[in-house]
Design a protein around this motif. Structure first.
Motif: not given
Length: 155
Positions: A90, A94, A142-143, A145-148, A151-153
């Protein structure tokens, strides 16, 4: 700044490199449209100006795009400064988007256009610059990160 150091490092470094390369193009090429082939008919440095968004979309939209760039840049800086700690992907994502938005935003405010020069002729791709590249690299991070899952929040 200690909370999200890679965001700031990538954002500032990308902005500086973008501005240096644009300055180099303006000082090195005498006229708009001048080109220097690094690999003839495949990849050239070509001096063009762009009054639109990345890859010449929304040509002539520099007026509202300058404000969009400013809003995105300030929003991302606020997120990194006052938001929580971001994971590495992220921060990188960003940070690259900040570099691109602020790099092109500065040009739009100062000149009303951005300087583009990366010209991939083999695939007839629109001429672009490092700021455009940074924005796309940021989106890619960011893509990912969203699929990992690692790394998800965590709430």
């Amino acid at each position: 700044m200690k909370r999200n150091p890679f965001f700031w490092l990538v954002g500032i470094t990308g902005l500086v490199l973008d501005q240096i390369t644009k300055y180099w193009v303006v000082k090195s090429f005498a006229n708009l449209g001048d080109t220097f082939p690094l690999w003839p008919e495949v990849f050239h440095f070509t001096y063009v100006i762009n009054t639109g968004a990345a890859f010449s979309f929304f040509s002539g939209g520099a007026g509202w795009l300058r404000w969009l760039s400013l809003g995105v840049s300030l929003g991302l800086m606020g997120l990194a400064w006052w938001g929580g700690k971001m994971n590495l992907l992220e921060q990188l994502g960003y940070g690259f988007i900040l570099a691109g938005a602020s790099g092109n935003g500065i040009d739009r405010f100062l000149f009303g256009y951005v300087v583009d020069f990366l010209d991939f002729r083999l695939i007839h791709f629109p001429v672009f610059n490092l700021a455009d590249l940074c924005i796309n690299i940021g989106i890619l991070f960011l893509i990912i990160a969203s699929f990992s899952p690692q790394y998800s929040r965590k709430s």
